[in-house]
Structure formats: C-alpha cells, structure tokens
Design a protein around this motif. Structure first.
Motif, PDB file in Angstrom:
ATOM      1  N   THR A 279       0.830  -1.401  -0.285  1.00 36.63           N
ATOM      2  CA  THR A 279       0.156  -0.205  -0.210  1.00 36.63           C
ATOM      3  C   THR A 279       0.641   1.296  -0.225  1.00 36.63           C
ATOM      4  O   THR A 279       1.989   0.913   0.428  1.00 36.63           O
ATOM      5  CB  THR A 279      -0.810   0.015   1.182  1.00 36.63           C
ATOM      6  OG1 THR A 279      -1.638   1.527   1.081  1.00 36.63           O
ATOM      7  CG2 THR A 279      -0.254  -0.070   2.505  1.00 36.63           C
TER       8      THR A 279
ATOM      9  N   LYS B 152      -0.173   4.521   1.359  1.00 36.80           N
ATOM     10  CA  LYS B 152      -0.913   4.931   2.237  1.00 36.80           C
ATOM     11  C   LYS B 152       0.027   4.502   3.322  1.00 36.80           C
ATOM     12  O   LYS B 152       0.357   3.761   4.165  1.00 36.80           O
ATOM     13  CB  LYS B 152      -2.061   4.558   2.699  1.00 36.80           C
ATOM     14  CG  LYS B 152      -2.905   4.485   1.313  1.00 36.80           C
ATOM     15  CD  LYS B 152      -4.840   5.203   2.186  1.00 36.80           C
ATOM     16  CE  LYS B 152      -5.083   5.596   3.058  1.00 36.80           C
ATOM     17  NZ  LYS B 152      -6.697   5.581   3.078  1.00 36.80           N
ATOM     18  N   ARG B 153       0.600   5.707   4.097  1.00 38.20           N
ATOM     19  CA  ARG B 153       1.881   5.727   5.291  1.00 38.20           C
ATOM     20  C   ARG B 153       1.203   6.282   6.653  1.00 38.20           C
ATOM     21  O   ARG B 153       2.462   6.642   7.052  1.00 38.20           O
ATOM     22  CB  ARG B 153       3.037   6.058   4.458  1.00 38.20           C
ATOM     23  CG  ARG B 153       4.057   5.063   3.170  1.00 38.20           C
ATOM     24  CD  ARG B 153       4.703   5.770   3.353  1.00 38.20           C
ATOM     25  NE  ARG B 153       5.159   5.158   1.448  1.00 38.20           N
ATOM     26  CZ  ARG B 153       6.038   5.464   0.443  1.00 38.20           C
ATOM     27  NH1 ARG B 153       6.924   6.667   1.332  1.00 38.20           N
ATOM     28  NH2 ARG B 153       6.643   5.129  -0.538  1.00 38.20           N
TER      29      ARG B 153
ATOM     30  N   TYR C 134      -0.151   7.176  10.397  1.00 41.35           N
ATOM     31  CA  TYR C 134       0.505   6.111  11.320  1.00 41.35           C
ATOM     32  C   TYR C 134      -0.890   5.452  11.077  1.00 41.35           C
ATOM     33  O   TYR C 134      -1.019   4.647  11.553  1.00 41.35           O
ATOM     34  CB  TYR C 134       0.119   7.483  12.421  1.00 41.35           C
ATOM     35  CG  TYR C 134      -0.035   6.431  13.520  1.00 41.35           C
ATOM     36  CD1 TYR C 134       1.055   5.452  14.083  1.00 41.35           C
ATOM     37  CD2 TYR C 134      -0.157   6.502  14.435  1.00 41.35           C
ATOM     38  CE1 TYR C 134       0.740   4.350  15.345  1.00 41.35           C
ATOM     39  CE2 TYR C 134      -0.833   5.930  15.406  1.00 41.35           C
ATOM     40  CZ  TYR C 134      -0.074   4.974  15.935  1.00 41.35           C
ATOM     41  OH  TYR C 134      -0.191   4.269  17.509  1.00 41.35           O
TER      42      TYR C 134
ATOM     43  N   ASN D  76      -3.932   4.797   9.229  1.00 42.87           N
ATOM     44  CA  ASN D  76      -4.021   3.451   8.646  1.00 42.87           C
ATOM     45  C   ASN D  76      -2.750   2.627   8.878  1.00 42.87           C
ATOM     46  O   ASN D  76      -4.011   1.455   9.166  1.00 42.87           O
ATOM     47  CB  ASN D  76      -3.625   4.125   6.920  1.00 42.87           C
ATOM     48  CG  ASN D  76      -4.351   3.314   6.116  1.00 42.87           C
ATOM     49  OD1 ASN D  76      -5.280   3.683   5.613  1.00 42.87           O
ATOM     50  ND2 ASN D  76      -3.479   3.246   5.528  1.00 42.87           N
ATOM     51  N   ARG D  77      -1.736   3.081   8.934  1.00 40.91           N
ATOM     52  CA  ARG D  77      -1.275   1.266   9.478  1.00 40.91           C
ATOM     53  C   ARG D  77      -1.991   1.115  10.856  1.00 40.91           C
ATOM     54  O   ARG D  77      -1.298  -0.527  11.136  1.00 40.91           O
ATOM     55  CB  ARG D  77       0.570   2.129   9.389  1.00 40.91           C
ATOM     56  CG  ARG D  77       1.319   2.880   8.471  1.00 40.91           C
ATOM     57  CD  ARG D  77       2.384   2.712   7.969  1.00 40.91           C
ATOM     58  NE  ARG D  77       2.845   3.264   9.602  1.00 40.91           N
ATOM     59  CZ  ARG D  77       2.783   4.207   9.463  1.00 40.91           C
ATOM     60  NH1 ARG D  77       2.439   5.016   8.883  1.00 40.91           N
ATOM     61  NH2 ARG D  77       3.935   5.334  11.055  1.00 40.91           N
TER      62      ARG D  77
ATOM     63  N   TYR E 178      -3.198  -2.388  11.024  1.00 47.93           N
ATOM     64  CA  TYR E 178      -2.443  -3.885  12.005  1.00 47.93           C
ATOM     65  C   TYR E 178      -3.532  -4.418  12.790  1.00 47.93           C
ATOM     66  O   TYR E 178      -3.647  -5.416  13.329  1.00 47.93           O
ATOM     67  CB  TYR E 178      -1.643  -3.157  13.707  1.00 47.93           C
ATOM     68  CG  TYR E 178      -1.208  -3.277  14.344  1.00 47.93           C
ATOM     69  CD1 TYR E 178       0.273  -3.705  14.143  1.00 47.93           C
ATOM     70  CD2 TYR E 178      -1.604  -2.836  15.641  1.00 47.93           C
ATOM     71  CE1 TYR E 178       1.045  -4.821  15.414  1.00 47.93           C
ATOM     72  CE2 TYR E 178      -0.949  -3.737  16.668  1.00 47.93           C
ATOM     73  CZ  TYR E 178       0.331  -4.684  16.017  1.00 47.93           C
ATOM     74  OH  TYR E 178       1.096  -5.073  17.213  1.00 47.93           O
TER      75      TYR E 178
ATOM     76  N   ALA F 286       4.088  -0.387   3.347  1.00 47.30           N
ATOM     77  CA  ALA F 286       3.453   0.711   3.224  1.00 47.30           C
ATOM     78  C   ALA F 286       5.070   1.716   2.513  1.00 47.30           C
ATOM     79  O   ALA F 286       4.756   2.833   2.045  1.00 47.30           O
ATOM     80  CB  ALA F 286       3.055   1.636   4.656  1.00 47.30           C
TER      81      ALA F 286
ATOM     82  N   TYR G 186       7.965   0.941   7.305  1.00 52.00           N
ATOM     83  CA  TYR G 186       6.458   0.866   7.860  1.00 52.00           C
ATOM     84  C   TYR G 186       5.897  -0.541   6.955  1.00 52.00           C
ATOM     85  O   TYR G 186       5.187  -0.755   6.397  1.00 52.00           O
ATOM     86  CB  TYR G 186       6.054   2.192   7.283  1.00 52.00           C
ATOM     87  CG  TYR G 186       6.254   3.214   7.942  1.00 52.00           C
ATOM     88  CD1 TYR G 186       6.736   3.120   8.728  1.00 52.00           C
ATOM     89  CD2 TYR G 186       6.186   4.165   7.307  1.00 52.00           C
ATOM     90  CE1 TYR G 186       7.627   4.892   9.679  1.00 52.00           C
ATOM     91  CE2 TYR G 186       5.718   5.563   7.876  1.00 52.00           C
ATOM     92  CZ  TYR G 186       6.998   5.887   8.765  1.00 52.00           C
ATOM     93  OH  TYR G 186       7.717   7.215   8.875  1.00 52.00           O
TER      94      TYR G 186
ATOM     95  N   HIS H 296       5.004  -4.609   8.708  1.00 50.92           N
ATOM     96  CA  HIS H 296       3.652  -5.088   9.439  1.00 50.92           C
ATOM     97  C   HIS H 296       4.034  -6.687   9.007  1.00 50.92           C
ATOM     98  O   HIS H 296       2.891  -7.140   8.252  1.00 50.92           O
ATOM     99  CB  HIS H 296       2.291  -4.584   9.663  1.00 50.92           C
ATOM    100  CG  HIS H 296       1.384  -5.297  11.563  1.00 50.92           C
ATOM    101  ND1 HIS H 296       2.000  -6.679  12.110  1.00 50.92           N
ATOM    102  CD2 HIS H 296       0.383  -6.410  10.746  1.00 50.92           C
ATOM    103  CE1 HIS H 296       1.279  -7.208  13.242  1.00 50.92           C
ATOM    104  NE2 HIS H 296       0.144  -7.576  11.709  1.00 50.92           N
TER     105      HIS H 296
ATOM    106  N   ASP I  52       5.653   0.538  13.712  1.00 53.45           N
ATOM    107  CA  ASP I  52       6.169   1.658  13.670  1.00 53.45           C
ATOM    108  C   ASP I  52       7.134   2.025  14.003  1.00 53.45           C
ATOM    109  O   ASP I  52       7.809   1.609  15.250  1.00 53.45           O
ATOM    110  CB  ASP I  52       5.411   3.057  14.089  1.00 53.45           C
ATOM    111  CG  ASP I  52       5.451   4.541  12.928  1.00 53.45           C
ATOM    112  OD1 ASP I  52       6.860   5.031  13.054  1.00 53.45           O
ATOM    113  OD2 ASP I  52       4.468   4.595  13.307  1.00 53.45           O
TER     114      ASP I  52
END
Length: 318
Positions: free
Chosen positions: A81, A83-84, A86, A88-89, A93, A101, A105, A107, A302
């Motif tokens: 993705t 989209k970086r 926070y 959104n991440r 998660y 990301a 970034y 997971h 993160d």
C-alpha cells in the motif's frame, strides 16, 4: 501500475505475477481489483497483492481480501500500500493485515517462519493478573513508597476491595517480586526484594498489554478519560502528536456506558482503547502512566514509535 520489486527493511524483494492457473480459487472481484504477485523473503515465499489503479480500500476490506487470498492460495499474504500515515497503518495492524507501506513501515510478524498452520506453537508464558500488574506498576512509579507496603497502602486509592488487593499482593509474592512478613497483630507487610528498575526488567515477561481491544467512534469522546497510545507518547517524548486523539477506558466502564452503542471496531474519527485495568493510575493526570503506555506500544510496528518508547524507558527516574 504493476511493480516488479518491493523493498522490505532495506532488502529488495523481486516479485513475479502469479500465473492465472494458480489464481483459479480467487473471485473475479479480487482478480479485477488487485495485482497478485509472489516473492521470496528470508527464504520464505509470500503472496503480495496491490490495488489496481491506485484505488484504496478500508482496513476492514483489506482484512477481508487478505483472508480470501490466503484461503485460495494457501500462503502468507502481504498487502502493498502507498498509504503511510500512522492512523491507516494502525488500523491495518488492528485488523490483522500484513502490509508493506514503505521500506521501514511494515507489519510482518511471521518473517522467519511459514504461517498457515506450520508455525511452531510457542510455550505460553503465564501473565500477571490485571490487578497484580497494576499494583506493581504503581509501586514502580510512585516515588513516595519505600520497599515495604501493606494492603492499607493501596486501599482507598481506587475502587479496589481489600480482598482484591490482598490477592494481588499475594500473587506478586508468588512470582517473587516481594516477600511477606506477618506482624504480632497478624497484619502483613510486603517487602519488595529488588530496586525498581531490576523488578521492571525481570517482570516484563509476565506483563500484559493493558489494551484488550480497540473501538472507534464518530461521536465526541466523553470527557475525563486518560489520553493513551500516540496521544500520550507525544506528551512523554519528542514524537509529534497525531490528528486523531486516543483515549483509554476501563473495560467495565465501557460495558456499562450508553455511548458504546455509537462505537464500532473498524474506523471512525476517534480511537478508544479498552483496558483490562484502570487507566487512571495517578490522580489528576491527563495521560495514562508511562509504564502502562510502554506495555501498550512495545509491539507497535512503527519504527518512530519504537524509538520514542525506548526513550521513555531510558529517561525513567527509577
């Protein structure tokens, strides 16, 4: 547009498009919406998928697609993705979506072993009960307390009963944090056996994440709750605050509330952490205590958050 390489933690991972013969188990909707790749990282094969035409979906939709692709191809699935941010991440998660990301970034909790039923089972480590952990964390941070405490030391500070405090202290004794000494009047004094920093480090394996689950709301959050997560970390460290506030609420308070009807587990303007013990440890504070905050964020993906969590611990005045 299609890509032929993805960078994971500084390592370039070549990608190849999955052959149509291998995608027979996928729905037409998935094939139309995503590029499906495969690639090897740390000697393990993964399936990667990327939205076509740069269309983005909600975290819950990505969770749905990840599960469907996993079921069809029987391999660990990773979302690519752009989209970086926070929020959104952290929502990805929370939804259990593996993602990349950017090179930093990511997971990917199962990097070194294949998943899907082949992951070795970890031996379950016993954990402190919520109340025992709460009392230990309070003692570790309350400078006015010496090594010797009693049930009366804690009675009346929160809505803990005499019996619950007694059981929590007995549990801490059982795990070797303190010893008890009975006085002539049959009262007990509990003596913590080591200094605060040593007990914190030794007890980490037994300590739990106080956050039992996370919900979201588009309605304003009631006043009086403690700020938590990034909202609190930004207060205690150099991290910049996020636009969305996060607060913590005790599970029993949440279950008894009327405003819980306006929450959901997917997304919203406000983020609410439901804690297994009282977030309001110290009277008059706006933020959750530092050590509970550290426990709630110690597995955050993160890198910035990880660095600031370490800073909080390193700057603790034990």
């Amino acid at each position: 547009m299609k890509i032929d390489i993805v960078n994971i933690l500084g390592t370039n991972v070549p990608l190849t498009v999955v052959d149509k013969k291998e995608t027979k188990g996928l729905t037409v909707g998935i094939i139309v919406s995503f590029y499906i790749y495969k690639g090897f990282f740390q000697d393990n094969e993964y399936i990667f998928y990327q939205s076509k035409n740069e269309k983005e979906f909600t975290p819950s939709e990505y969770a749905y697609y990840s599960n469907k692709i996993t079921e069809a191809l029987n391999k660990p699935v990773i979302l690519i993705t752009n989209k970086r941010d926070y929020n959104n991440r952290i929502r990805l998660y929370d939804q259990g979506v593996y993602f990349v990301a950017s090179s930093n970034y990511v997971h990917l909790p199962n990097l070194v072993v294949n998943t899907l039923g082949r992951t070795p089972k970890k031996k379950r480590v016993k954990q402190l009960s919520p109340k025992a952990q709460f009392l230990l964390l309070y003692w570790l941070q309350e400078k006015s307390l010496g090594p010797d405490v009693s049930i009366g030391t804690f009675l009346g500070k929160w809505s803990f009963s005499y019996i619950s405090i007694s059981r929590a202290l007995a549990e801490l004794e059982q795990y070797g944090f303190c010893d008890s000494v009975k006085g002539l009047d049959n009262s007990k004094t509990y003596h913590f056996l080591k200094d605060r920093k040593a007990l914190w480090e030794e007890g980490l394996e037994l300590m739990r994440n106080p956050v039992s689950r996370i919900v979201y709301s588009n309605e304003p959050i009631p006043e009086g709750f403690r700020m938590s997560s990034i909202s609190a970390l930004a207060h205690y460290s150099w991290l910049n605050p996020e636009n969305v506030d996060t607060v913590a609420v005790l599970d029993s308070v949440f279950r008894a509330s009327t405003w819980k009807a306006h929450t959901n587990e997917i997304e919203g303007k406000y983020r609410i952490e439901i804690w297994c013990y009282e977030p309001a440890m110290f009277e008059g504070e706006r933020y959750v205590d530092k050590l509970s905050l550290v426990l709630s964020l110690r597995e955050d993906p993160d890198a910035r958050v990880e660095g600031e969590v370490k800073r909080v611990i390193n700057e603790m005045q034990w």
